[in-house]
Design an enzyme around this catalytic site. Structure first.
Site, PDB file in Angstrom:
ATOM      1  N   PRO A  48       0.808  -1.221   0.000  1.00  0.00           N
ATOM      2  CA  PRO A  48       0.000   0.000   0.000  1.00  0.00           C
ATOM      3  C   PRO A  48       0.846   1.279   0.000  1.00  0.00           C
ATOM      4  CG  PRO A  48       0.027  -0.947   2.200  1.00  0.00           C
ATOM      5  CD  PRO A  48       0.839  -1.864   1.332  1.00  0.00           C
TER       6      PRO A  48
ATOM      7  N   LYS B 227       5.251   1.984 -22.219  1.00  0.00           N
ATOM      8  CA  LYS B 227       5.445   2.665 -20.927  1.00  0.00           C
ATOM      9  C   LYS B 227       6.925   2.639 -20.552  1.00  0.00           C
ATOM     10  CE  LYS B 227       4.134   4.225 -16.738  1.00  0.00           C
ATOM     11  NZ  LYS B 227       3.387   3.419 -15.767  1.00  0.00           N
TER      12      LYS B 227
ATOM     13  N   ASN C 244      10.109  16.854 -14.152  1.00  0.00           N
ATOM     14  CA  ASN C 244      10.039  16.337 -15.522  1.00  0.00           C
ATOM     15  C   ASN C 244      10.164  17.451 -16.558  1.00  0.00           C
ATOM     16  OD1 ASN C 244       9.616  13.910 -14.255  1.00  0.00           O
ATOM     17  ND2 ASN C 244       7.521  13.631 -14.981  1.00  0.00           N
TER      18      ASN C 244
ATOM     19  N   GLU D  20      14.209   1.400  -9.435  1.00  0.00           N
ATOM     20  CA  GLU D  20      13.770   0.325 -10.333  1.00  0.00           C
ATOM     21  C   GLU D  20      14.585   0.309 -11.631  1.00  0.00           C
ATOM     22  OE1 GLU D  20       9.098  -0.270  -9.600  1.00  0.00           O
ATOM     23  OE2 GLU D  20       9.618   1.821  -9.990  1.00  0.00           O
TER      24      GLU D  20
END
Length: 297
Positions: A8, A178, A196, A260
């Site tokens: 979560p 993606k 960004n 990641e």
């Protein structure tokens, strides 16, 4: 449905609140194995509070849908201990950045219906008890294995909770698209510690174009029909639409967390090597992020 959200964080909490709001029985599973109750306020304007049971082991055998929203590098360690407690009919729905995490545990999960999803909904966890829906988006869902092919009804289930939902039997194409965008935005914003929108500046935008050129060559070999011009155009649109946002990799580096990168640029580099494609710009960015991780973790 009986739904458990594994992980979560911002995205997992957002979905948990909307799924509960739509009438589903939703519980959470966290890193802390001790059972407890957790409450979230969803969007300050709505003044709605959602309470969830966490880590209640007896709920897992009745779980119809396990919504897996941990980061890609956490998938294996978070999911494998729960698998013996689940029914073989439990649907596993993975929603995380990057690619390759499910491949590593494919043999362990293939007896379940497995779905993959990617979403453009924005979520921000302002603190441990407040989750904010920062931007409306679209979610694309599709099958990872043949059992997953039989679960198109999940599209309708989720549509009642957080629209819009698209079922795509070629989900791998959507995931590649993606990933291509993430390759162009995430590492650069992490290294430069910028929003960004800063990637539109001419000094950095040349790197964006070089990344896209290398990525497009890999996409072509993976049968993803995007020209370099189309890819650069889409990346520029995302940079503009999310100009004030910080990418997840930016935040991970800022807070000195593991990123990641292995499942984004790292996955791209694996495929580039398989196809005999040179990707020096992406390799340099990968090395820089790994160096940042080594220096801080």
């Amino acid at each position: 449905m009986n739904i458990t959200v594994l992980g979560p964080g911002a995205v997992g909490s957002l979905w948990a609140c909307y799924l509960q709001k739509a009438g589903h029985n939703v519980s959470l599973w966290t890193r802390n194995p001790i059972p407890f109750e957790l409450s979230f306020s969803l969007n300050a304007k709505e003044n709605s509070s959602h309470s969830f049971s966490c880590n209640v082991q007896k709920l897992l055998p009745q779980c119809d849908l396990l919504f897996i929203t941990v980061k890609a590098w956490q998938v294996e360690s978070a999911l494998l201990p729960l698998l013996p407690l689940l029914s073989k009919d439990t649907i596993l729905l993975f929603m995380h950045n990057g690619m390759g995490a499910i491949d590593a545990i494919k043999e362990r999960v293939n007896h379940h219906p497995v779905l993959q999803a990617t979403t453009t909904h924005g979520a921000l966890k302002e603190n441990n008890h407040t989750v904010k829906h920062t931007g409306l988006g679209q979610t694309v869902i599709g099958p990872f294995n043949s059992l997953g092919n039989q679960c198109q009804f999940i599209q309708e289930v989720l549509s009642h909770s957080l629209p819009s939902i698209e079922w795509n039997p070629e989900i791998k194409i959507a995931l590649w698209k993606k990933l291509a965008i993430n390759c162009a935005i995430n590492p650069l914003t992490a290294i430069h510690q910028c929003q960004n929108g800063h990637l539109a500046h001419s000094d950095i935008h040349q790197d964006v174009i070089r990344i896209c050129s290398e990525v497009q060559q890999v996409l072509q070999q993976e049968n993803v029909e995007w020209t370099e011009t189309e890819l650069v155009s889409i990346v520029n649109q995302v940079i503009s639409a999310t100009s004030e946002n910080y990418s997840s990799m930016n935040r991970d580096c800022f807070y000195q967390r593991k990123t990641e990168i292995d499942y984004i640029t790292g996955y791209l580099l694996q495929k580039a090597e398989q196809h005999g494609i040179s990707a020096p710009t992406n390799q340099t960015l990968y090395n820089q992020i790994k160096q940042l991780e080594e220096n801080t973790l």
